[in-house]
Scaffold this active site. Structure first.
Site, PDB file in Angstrom:
ATOM      1  CE  LYS A  54      45.831  45.943  46.501  1.00  0.00           C
ATOM      2  NZ  LYS A  54      45.424  47.150  45.800  1.00  0.00           N
ATOM      3  CD  GLN A  98      43.812  50.338  46.195  1.00  0.00           C
ATOM      4  OE1 GLN A  98      44.652  49.550  46.601  1.00  0.00           O
ATOM      5  NE2 GLN A  98      42.916  50.003  45.278  1.00  0.00           N
ATOM      6  CG  ASP A 121      49.165  47.920  40.751  1.00  0.00           C
ATOM      7  OD1 ASP A 121      48.702  46.778  40.928  1.00  0.00           O
ATOM      8  OD2 ASP A 121      48.658  48.948  41.245  1.00  0.00           O
TER       9      ASP A 121
END
Ligand code: NDP
Length: 285
Positions: A54, A98, A121
């Protein structure tokens, strides 16, 4: 029949090119670039690799990339404080923590703490609710990537039978909603579905997100179907999907390989969501 491949790196590269082009204009208009903050708690090797990718992608696109790597002992309170700081940071438009998190941290508390406007997200309950009612939201990255792959091959979902195998909050359920939004008739299957093969054989589009290596075999696929295999399973040091590729490719018209299918799409969709967040912040349509 031998299926055509829908290649994730190819589709992702086309979208990244569009992002890079748009970024030039956004930079001219605002003098700024989108900012993405990623927090990694602990040392899980897979999570470290995902976060590293990422960071790499975000930097390569010219985003303001901030990665905070904190030890596994970090408390929930400390993590919530970090999120709060990014919620109030004008240079950050996207925040991602994460997953999975260590056991002593409650995932829901963390997701709920991220500002809805920065939840790139798409896991915050308000974004999930807005997806459900078809309102403005950040679409979770993997389902979004699946839809972009269907768009890339020009597949018109209107009136088609779509079957989704798996009902997780991060893949199965949101991808089913997105297929429904595109006017497919959608069936969601799970571990208690009776006669999975019979349901799958009705699918013009079959999206599989189960986490069981090569569970869906060619005999479960309607001739000419489009097969999107989200699964990533490590078997004897090799990555395989949830679909048995060789037999499925004999029946399908299009299929995503593993590796090289849906996987590369997810990060690209994260970048697209972050750019969207930046545009919203600056009132740019
Ligand atoms: P989950 O474990 O959260 O969900 C799995 C789903 O599969 C559940 O709904 C479960 O049903 C269903 N299931 C399990 N066994 C069967 C069965 N025998 N028949 C039918 N359905 C079954 O997984 P995720 O959705 O998080 O991930 C699925 C796969 O996708 C994994 O391989 C994961 O690694 C991969 N993945 C890939 C991503 C990417 O490409 N970037 C991103 C996210 C995931 P029930 O609800 O009844 O238990």
């Amino acid at each position: 029949m031998s299926a055509k491949l829908i290649k994730g790196p190819e589709v992702a590269a086309a979208i990244r090119e569009q992002i890079a082009e748009e970024l030039v204009t956004l930079k001219e208009k605002t003098g700024k670039v989108p900012g993405l903050a990623v927090i990694l708690v602990g040392e899980d090797p897979a999570s470290k690799a995902y976060v590293g990718n990422k960071e790499k992608t975000s930097k390569a696109l010219g985003f303001n990339s901030v990665v905070q790597r904190v030890p596994v002992e970090t408390t929930q309170e400390e993590l919530l404080k970090m999120i709060d700081a990014y919620n109030n940071d004008d240079d950050i438009q996207g925040i991602l923590v994460q997953l999975p998190l260590p056991d002593h941290i409650e995932e829901k508390a963390v997701i709920d703490a991220i500002s809805v406007e920065k939840d790139v997200d798409g896991f915050h309950p308000i974004n999930v609710g807005n997806l459900m009612i078809g309102d403005d939201c950040y679409i979770p990255c993997t389902p979004h990537g699946c839809m972009k792959m269907l768009e890339y091959i020009g597949f018109d979902l209107k009136g088609k039978n779509a079957v989704v195998v798996g009902r997780s909050n991060i893949v199965g359920k949101p991808v089913a909603l997105l297929l429904l939004q595109q006017h497919a008739s959608v069936t969601i299957c799970h571990s208690r579905t009776a006669d999975l093969g019979a349901v799958c054989r009705e699918a013009d589009v079959l999206v599989v997100a189960v986490g069981r290596p090569e569970m869906i075999t060619g005999d479960m696929i309607k001739p000419g179907a489009v097969v999107i295999d989200v699964g990533i399973n490590r078997v004897n040091d090799k990555l395989v999907g949830d679909v048995h590729f060789e037999s499925a490719a004999q029946k399908a018209s299009y299929i995503t390989p593993v590796p090289g299918g849906v996987g590369p799409m997810t990060i690209t969709m994260l970048m697209l969501n972050t750019m969207e967040a930046f545009k919203r912040k600056h009132n740019i349509k």
